[in-house]
Scaffold this active site. Structure first.
Site, PDB file in Angstrom:
ATOM      1  CE  LYS A 124      58.788  34.617 -50.633  1.00 27.74           C
ATOM      2  NZ  LYS A 124      57.629  35.519 -50.800  1.00 27.74           N
ATOM      3  CG  ASP A 164      55.586  32.900 -48.783  1.00 27.14           C
ATOM      4  OD1 ASP A 164      55.248  33.697 -49.677  1.00 27.14           O
ATOM      5  OD2 ASP A 164      55.691  31.671 -48.986  1.00 27.14           O
TER       6      ASP A 164
END
Length: 445
Positions: A124, A164
């Site tokens: 991430k 995201d």
């Protein structure tokens, strides 16, 4: 927790005592693993390695605003675990981003990716940059600077970021253009690209669609129809939008959307045209839900959707920890029986206890919102093959993956003696896949 698990968690806390979100994510997984270790005790030895990232990268991102003034943000990439494939996970651009949040998201991503059964590890990244209120030129300058640094650490067989919160098609496009200019090749280094230049059909819709496909698998198993069911949705971004569209396709009534300013509530449900109006406001005008107008809408300023009306289903699609214990109690009082998490870790531990204590069906984010990364994996496959699948082909593959995730969570919970505990099923099923790979490859002895 078992003694070995408790000791491992204490070591994580001692190393990172101030990383609240990360510790919450680790504890949530650890709390579920007892039945797995009772049946397969050799997996305990993986705990310490699996909650320590393989690599943590932090860097500065300088860029010029429209007034020609230098601004500086922080960039992050956490490459958490590559036991089953290249690091895979999104990039989040939001003022709240810090290392704790990126580590929590990366840790969740390990098990989410494993549940898809596709060969993807967990990672991430992101930045504390806020795209809201910025011009297209400012966003482009920031993303180009961000990618200039990030490009050193990623590649189609190493680490493949995606979008995201705050990172949609515009941001992916700017970053991909910068990567190509620097590397001189057209490779599948990012997912969420536009169709026609490496992107997959259904990718923008995948997280929202996948969440509702998981819900549909659940109610089908119980012999219940979604027709006429009332649905509370939080958020108004990509996940919320496409979850609403898919709910409508199955005949459900979508009652709410929200953002940080409040909630819009349509007592009779949003029509297809009204949902498209919300999409236009958010995607094209980059406005707020308060800009939505109709003769029946109620705008509830400073309010989240939980408990604004009687409902059957809650789909939290905004951000982490958006459902508190009080919110969960309000949802139960409102008659909600199904909570499927479209966002990452949107329910606090106390809220989850309320759901499970009242026999509601709680399907956690690492399973419910895995559709997005699943189609990202399909995009990677198409890039490697230099080939495109049709919309129908991708959608059918997504449906199959979400069905397999539902079955894995349901059957694992049943196998371990906790039938109906889909949180436990998701954590144990994902953990087992990754642990098997780590042990086989000699990551742990």
């Amino acid at each position: 927790m078992r003694a070995e698990v408790a000791a491992a968690f204490e070591k994580v806390k001692a190393r990172d005592p101030n990383q609240t979100e990360f510790l919450q994510a680790v504890e949530e997984v650890f709390d579920s693993l007892g039945p797995l270790f009772e049946k397969y005790p050799h997996y305990v030895k993986v705990l310490e390695a699996i909650c320590e990232p393989e690599r943590v990268i932090q860097f500065r991102v300088p860029w010029l605003d429209d007034k020609n003034k230098m601004q500086v943000n922080r960039g992050f990439r956490v490459q958490f675990n590559q036991a089953i494939g290249p690091y895979k996970g999104g990039l989040r651009f939001h003022p709240s981003v810090n290392l704790s949040i990126i580590k929590f998201l990366g840790f969740e991503q390990i098990f989410k990716n494993a549940l898809t059964t596709l060969p993807m590890g967990g990672g991430k990244g992101g930045s504390d940059f806020d795209p809201k209120g910025k011009s297209d030129a400012e966003v482009m300058r920031f993303t180009q600077s961000f990618m200039t640094e990030l490009s050193r650490y990623i590649g189609p067989d190493v680490d493949v970021p995606a979008g995201d919160i705050g990172v949609g098609g515009r941001e992916i496009g700017y970053m991909y253009g910068q990567y190509k200019r620097m590397q001189g090749d057209h490779s599948g280094v990012l997912t969420g690209k536009g169709h026609g230049w490496g992107g997959s059909l259904i990718r923008p819709e995948a997280t929202g669609f996948g969440c509702v496909y998981a819900l549909k698998n659940c109610v089908d198993e119980f012999g219940i129809s979604l027709e006429g069911k009332k649905v509370l949705i939080s958020g108004s971004g990509n996940v919320a939008q496409y979850a609403a569209i898919k709910c409508k396709e199955f005949g459900a009534q979508v009652l709410t959307f929200s953002d940080s300013n409040g909630t819009i509530f349509e007592p009779n449900g949003f029509s297809d045209e009204q949902i498209q109006h919300v999409l236009d406001i958010k995607n094209n005008k980059r406005g707020r839900v308060a800009d939505y107008k109709s003769s029946t809408v109620q705008f509830l300023q400073g309010t989240r959707p939980w408990g604004v009306a009687a409902a059957d289903v809650a789909l939290p699609c905004a951000t982490q920890n958006e459902i508190s214990k009080e919110d969960a109690e309000n949802l139960i009082k409102a008659g909600v029986k199904y909570i499927f998490e479209g966002a990452n870790m949107p329910s606090t531990p106390e809220a989850i206890e309320v759901f499970k204590g009242n026999k509601a069906v709680f399907f956690p984010a690492k399973a419910a919102n895995a559709g997005g990364v699943a189609v990202s994996g399909l995009e990677m496959a198409q890039n490697s093959a230099r080939y495109f699948w049709t919309r129908e082909e991708v959608d059918n593959k997504l449906k199959t993956i979400m069905e397999s995730i539902w079955k894995a969570c349901s059957e694992t919970a049943k196998e371990l003696g906790h039938e109906g505990d889909y949180q436990l099923g998701a954590n144990c099923a994902g953990f087992k896949i990754v642990a098997d790979a780590m042990i086989a490859q000699g990551y742990v002895l």
